[in-house]
Enzyme design. Structure first.
Site, short mmCIF file in Angstrom:
data_model
loop_
_atom_site.label_atom_id
_atom_site.label_comp_id
_atom_site.label_asym_id
_atom_site.label_seq_id
_atom_site.Cartn_x
_atom_site.Cartn_y
_atom_site.Cartn_z
N CYS A 180 0.87 -1.18 0.00
CA CYS A 180 0.00 0.00 0.00
C CYS A 180 0.90 1.23 0.00
O CYS A 180 2.11 1.11 -0.19
CB CYS A 180 -0.93 -0.01 1.21
SG CYS A 180 -0.06 -0.07 2.79
N THR A 181 0.36 2.41 0.22
CA THR A 181 1.14 3.64 0.08
C THR A 181 2.25 3.75 1.11
O THR A 181 3.42 3.91 0.78
CB THR A 181 0.22 4.87 0.18
OG1 THR A 181 -0.82 4.76 -0.79
CG2 THR A 181 1.01 6.15 -0.06
#
Length: 243
Positions: A180-181
């Site tokens: 994810c980020t």
């Protein structure tokens, strides 16, 4: 070396806060005193958010955050920009610092296996590894790792239903790698998968941001930009604003 004057700090930590409401006002007052802008979320499960300001201002706020239970060694991802990416400061109380909607999931108790950015390429290149992007569909649209599955989820809350609909197929994989980020959704989603009976589950430590910071572009398996939730909109290798 990036000499832009505004320091951006992305941070999170799953910890156990007995009374986040008591923590809110002093944190907000400190941010406002030092001219820090951005958003921080507080919940019983921890803290999450991104803030921006001068180096000294960010240092003051982070020193305060490190006094919170379980946050002494909180990891922070830094980048710089020429102009303030946020217009005001918000400290919000939430039920979850990232909303999965499965209350029994506790990343402070158990998560998947962390994989350093330097080792990520080798993991996702292994035959049989299933790579899953845990971000929302509009984030995936601007960039992702080669060969990753896009669940096409409008929100993170939709991820459990997507996984359960594909669980039988995914359970056959020798290993699952998730990203994810910044790492927060990976921690929660790998904790969720482990509760669902998936043992061989890994996630990118520090998320895409750490990968873009530490892995040379020539060796990168990342394609496109990394969507971020501020006025920069996207980041490239070296955490440089894409626009």
């Amino acid at each position: 070396m990036d000499t832009h004057p505004i320091l951006v700090a992305a941070l999170y930590r799953f910890a156990r806060f007995d009374d986040p409401a008591v923590m809110r006002a002093p944190l907000l007052a400190l941010c406002e005193e030092h001219g820090v802008k951005g958003t921080l979320l507080l919940a019983r499960e921890g803290i999450n958010g991104t803030i921006a300001g001068t180096d000294e201002a960010i240092a003051q706020v982070l020193a305060h955050v490190r006094t919170f239970p379980g946050c002494a060694d909180i990891e922070v991802k830094f980048s710089r920009c020429a102009a303030p990416p946020f217009q005001r400061m918000k400290v919000r109380l939430k039920k979850e610092i990232v909303t999965l909607g499965v209350p029994e999931v506790d990343p402070a108790a158990t998560v998947g296996t962390y994989v350093d950015p330097a080792d990520w390429n080798a993991l996702i290149s292994q035959p049989g590894t299933v790579v899953i992007d845990t971000r929302n569909e509009y984030e995936v649209a601007v960039g992702q790792f080669e060969g990753a599955i896009d669940p096409v989820t409008p929100t993170f809350r939709d991820f459990p239903a997507w996984f359960r609909a594909h669980k039988d197929q995914l359970a056959e994989a020798p290993r699952i790698a998730m990203y994810c980020t910044g790492g927060i959704r990976c921690e929660k989603s790998t904790a969720f998968l482990k509760r669902e009976g998936i043992n061989e589950v890994y996630h990118l430590k520090g998320g895409i941001l750490a990968y873009l910071e530490h892995v040379p572009e020539a060796e990168s398996l990342w394609r496109g930009e990394c969507f971020v939730f501020d006025e920069r909109e996207g980041l490239e290798h070296g955490l440089k604003p894409a626009r």
